[in-house]
Design an enzyme around this catalytic site. Structure first.
Site, PDB file in Angstrom:
ATOM      1  N   ASP A   1       7.692 -16.948  29.316  1.00 10.76           N
ATOM      2  CA  ASP A   1       6.489 -17.693  29.672  1.00 10.76           C
ATOM      3  C   ASP A   1       6.080 -18.513  28.440  1.00 10.76           C
ATOM      4  O   ASP A   1       5.454 -18.000  27.513  1.00 10.76           O
ATOM      5  CB  ASP A   1       5.365 -16.739  30.099  1.00 10.76           C
ATOM      6  CG  ASP A   1       4.106 -17.502  30.458  1.00 10.76           C
ATOM      7  OD1 ASP A   1       3.158 -16.875  30.963  1.00 10.76           O
ATOM      8  OD2 ASP A   1       4.060 -18.730  30.235  1.00 10.76           O
TER       9      ASP A   1
ATOM     10  N   TYR B   1      -0.645 -12.527  29.085  1.00  9.41           N
ATOM     11  CA  TYR B   1      -1.346 -13.120  30.225  1.00  9.41           C
ATOM     12  C   TYR B   1      -0.468 -14.229  30.789  1.00  9.41           C
ATOM     13  O   TYR B   1       0.026 -15.074  30.040  1.00  9.41           O
ATOM     14  CB  TYR B   1      -2.692 -13.689  29.769  1.00  9.41           C
ATOM     15  CG  TYR B   1      -3.474 -14.406  30.844  1.00  9.41           C
ATOM     16  CD1 TYR B   1      -3.616 -15.800  30.808  1.00  9.41           C
ATOM     17  CD2 TYR B   1      -4.069 -13.718  31.894  1.00  9.41           C
ATOM     18  CE1 TYR B   1      -4.339 -16.468  31.805  1.00  9.41           C
ATOM     19  CE2 TYR B   1      -4.785 -14.383  32.881  1.00  9.41           C
ATOM     20  CZ  TYR B   1      -4.915 -15.756  32.827  1.00  9.41           C
ATOM     21  OH  TYR B   1      -5.614 -16.409  33.807  1.00  9.41           O
TER      22      TYR B   1
ATOM     23  N   LYS C   1       0.250 -26.704  30.206  1.00  8.34           N
ATOM     24  CA  LYS C   1      -0.511 -27.214  29.058  1.00  8.34           C
ATOM     25  C   LYS C   1       0.055 -28.514  28.484  1.00  8.34           C
ATOM     26  O   LYS C   1      -0.125 -29.593  29.060  1.00  8.34           O
ATOM     27  CB  LYS C   1      -0.627 -26.118  27.992  1.00  8.34           C
ATOM     28  CG  LYS C   1      -1.392 -24.877  28.514  1.00  8.34           C
ATOM     29  CD  LYS C   1      -1.577 -23.819  27.466  1.00  8.34           C
ATOM     30  CE  LYS C   1      -2.066 -22.508  28.063  1.00  8.34           C
ATOM     31  NZ  LYS C   1      -3.520 -22.450  28.233  1.00  8.34           N
TER      32      LYS C   1
HETATM   33  P1  KE4 Z   1      -3.132 -21.763  33.806  1.00 12.30           P
HETATM   34  O1  KE4 Z   1      -3.016 -21.264  35.239  1.00 12.30           O
HETATM   35  O2  KE4 Z   1      -4.471 -21.382  33.194  1.00 12.30           O
HETATM   36  O3  KE4 Z   1      -2.810 -23.243  33.675  1.00 12.30           O
HETATM   37  O4  KE4 Z   1      -2.015 -21.050  32.921  1.00 12.30           O
HETATM   38  C1  KE4 Z   1      -1.942 -19.657  32.938  1.00 12.30           C
HETATM   39  C2  KE4 Z   1      -1.195 -19.177  31.714  1.00 12.30           C
HETATM   40  C3  KE4 Z   1       0.106 -18.734  31.856  1.00 12.30           C
HETATM   41  N1  KE4 Z   1       0.818 -18.298  30.795  1.00 12.30           N
HETATM   42  C4  KE4 Z   1       0.283 -18.316  29.546  1.00 12.30           C
HETATM   43  C5  KE4 Z   1       1.100 -17.835  28.399  1.00 12.30           C
HETATM   44  C6  KE4 Z   1      -1.043 -18.765  29.347  1.00 12.30           C
HETATM   45  O5  KE4 Z   1      -1.571 -18.753  28.098  1.00 12.30           O
HETATM   46  C7  KE4 Z   1      -1.804 -19.201  30.442  1.00 12.30           C
HETATM   47  C8  KE4 Z   1      -3.242 -19.659  30.306  1.00 12.30           C
HETATM   48  N2  KE4 Z   1      -3.805 -19.564  29.013  1.00 12.30           N
HETATM   49  C9  KE4 Z   1      -5.242 -19.360  28.957  1.00 12.30           C
HETATM   50  C10 KE4 Z   1      -5.641 -19.347  27.481  1.00 12.30           C
HETATM   51  N3  KE4 Z   1      -5.292 -18.165  26.831  1.00 12.30           N
HETATM   52  C11 KE4 Z   1      -5.999 -20.364  29.738  1.00 12.30           C
HETATM   53  C12 KE4 Z   1      -7.476 -20.418  29.435  1.00 12.30           C
HETATM   54  C13 KE4 Z   1      -8.303 -20.015  30.609  1.00 12.30           C
HETATM   55  O6  KE4 Z   1      -7.919 -19.039  31.311  1.00 12.30           O
HETATM   56  O7  KE4 Z   1      -9.341 -20.681  30.824  1.00 12.30           O
END
Ligand code: KE4
Length: 435
Positions: free
Chosen positions: A247, A152, A275
């Site tokens: 990523d 993801y 994060k």
């Molecule tokens: P954000 O747009 O949510 O800040 O980041 C996206 C993203 C990109 N790449 C990786 C590897 C990620 O894990 C994420 C976001 N992680 C999720 C948790 N697995 C965010 C939680 C959510 O979607 O509320």
């Protein structure tokens, strides 16, 4: 709260808040995975966090293993981080103009990850990956993107294909609303299958702009790269002139100070971050080779912009966090804490004869309720999600907050002490009798 030996979690105020939230917010949440779709029940509404503990609106307290999905490696409301944010916001929260803080955070990131020669701050991991893809396409003048099933990278149109995390949890790995044209250049391959990548690139490598990978996957649960996998990706991308994007939004400063790339000693062309570099405030970033990054506007033609990118409040939170994380002993402590928890949970499963597969790297870990090793999306999806839901609610009742989905990671922070970790294991021992 324990009543006559039976743990009864009073969540009336969360339930009321959720009912009200659904009047105003789709699904009552601002991010789908929070809605408990993967485990059932009503999401808990929190009102405060301190160290490794969260307090909900009914004043229940929990040991937190979500950590806001990764950013809070130091724990909630770390005093020195909070103080520096308070000082910063008292001077203004955003100027929409350069500040020295952005340079300082860029320096701290570059020191930790030498592959990042230049970096651009954005406001989320999604923005980081979206921008990195655009940059790779602009730099190579190619359209193709290879991603991996179960990984993801945020809710980028072209990457919401067989996506993990909330997309998998809610059974929508491919979202409606994305025109076929937007994903026709996206090739999704099984994670950990280097031959699949070799085959595709042998056939159409010259049309592929980039490969984007969670070098350690954290969005189908925690899945580690097989021996030689990352090295294979590096070799294949080098051979075909393909931009390799790690990523590390989740793993950057989490699995090691220098991220996955420092553990496996591989230099990606671009790294995406988020994060932890925001210390709990909204920050994303993408950075890498100067020859690639200098294609970004205003010195290059690939456009990318953001009103609040690099804002002083978020930069300060990131700086305060990364300055603390420069102390190498911290990662040793995190490793020891996480090993203690993981070992304890594995023993509980073995003693209770619960089929489970356990993964761990740095201070992220996962217990897959399954009979077999989990090496990719297909094996991850075979997990017993009903058993995970019983685990989740059993632990929640006892005051331990894990991710409301089997397809996520658990995170240990510097604020988790042996006391909390041992209590977690003891609670799991109890819960294991009923799952
Ligand atoms: P954000 O747009 O949510 O800040 O980041 C996206 C993203 C990109 N790449 C990786 C590897 C990620 O894990 C994420 C976001 N992680 C999720 C948790 N697995 C965010 C939680 C959510 O979607 O509320």
């Amino acid at each position: 709260m324990v009543h006559f030996g039976i743990s009864i979690l009073i969540t009336e105020k969360s339930k009321k808040a959720f009912t009200e939230a659904q009047e105003f917010i789709p699904g009552g949440v601002n991010s789908p995975v929070r809605a408990f779709g993967g485990v059932g029940g009503t999401p808990i509404f929190f009102k405060s966090g301190s160290g490794c503990q969260l307090t909900d609106v009914d004043d229940n307290k929990y040991v937190d293993y979500v950590g806001s999905w990764g950013p809070l490696i130091l724990g909630h409301a770390e005093p020195s981080v909070v103080a520096r944010i308070q000082d910063a916001v008292a001077k203004g929260t955003s100027f929409g103009a350069p500040t020295e803080l952005e340079v300082r955070l860029a320096q701290l990131i570059k020191e930790a990850m030498p592959s990042i020669e230049k970096i651009r701050m954005v406001n989320s991991g999604t923005e980081a990956t979206m921008s990195a893809i655009r940059l790779a396409r602009g730099f190579t003048k190619r359209d193709g993107v290879i991603k991996f099933e179960g990984c993801y990278h945020g809710h980028v149109d072209s990457l919401l294909v067989q996506a993990g995390s909330g997309a998998t949890t809610l059974g929508a790995p491919d979202s409606p609303g994305i025109p076929q044209d937007f994903v026709k250049h996206t090739i999704s391959l099984p994670y950990n299958d280097i031959e699949a990548v070799r085959d595709v690139c042998a056939r159409c490598g010259k049309e592929i702009a980039c490969i984007i990978v969670e070098a350690v996957a954290g969005n189908m649960g925690v899945v580690l790269p097989k021996k030689g996998y990352l090295e294979g990706l590096r070799e294949i991308t080098q051979k075909h002139g393909i931009v390799l994007i790690f990523d590390e939004v989740m793993t950057g400063f989490r699995v090691a100070h220098g991220g996955v790339q420092s553990i496996y000693n591989i230099k990606p062309d671009i790294t995406t971050l988020g994060k932890i570099i925001g210390g709990g405030l909204p920050v994303g970033a993408y950075g890498g080779k100067k020859e690639i990054m200098d294609n970004i506007s205003p010195i290059g033609a690939v456009y990318q912009a953001g009103t609040l990118s690099g804002n002083p409040a978020a930069m300060t939170a990131g700086i305060a966090t990364l300055e603390i994380l420069k102390d190498p002993s911290i990662y040793k402590k995190l490793e020891e804490k996480t090993k203690r928890l993981a070992t304890g949970m594995e023993k509980v499963c073995n003693d209770a004869k619960i089929p489970a597969y356990h993964t761990r790297i740095g201070s992220m870990l996962c217990t897959f309720f399954t009979e077999q090793p989990v090496t990719d999306y297909a094996t991850a999806k075979k997990c017993n999600t009903k058993r995970y839901a019983k685990f989740f609610h059993g632990m929640l009742e006892k005051g331990y907050y894990f991710a409301p989905s089997q397809f996520e990671a658990a995170f240990v922070s510097l604020a988790h002490g042996e006391k909390e970790i041992d209590a977690t294991i003891a609670a799991f021992k109890d819960v294991a009798k009923n799952i």
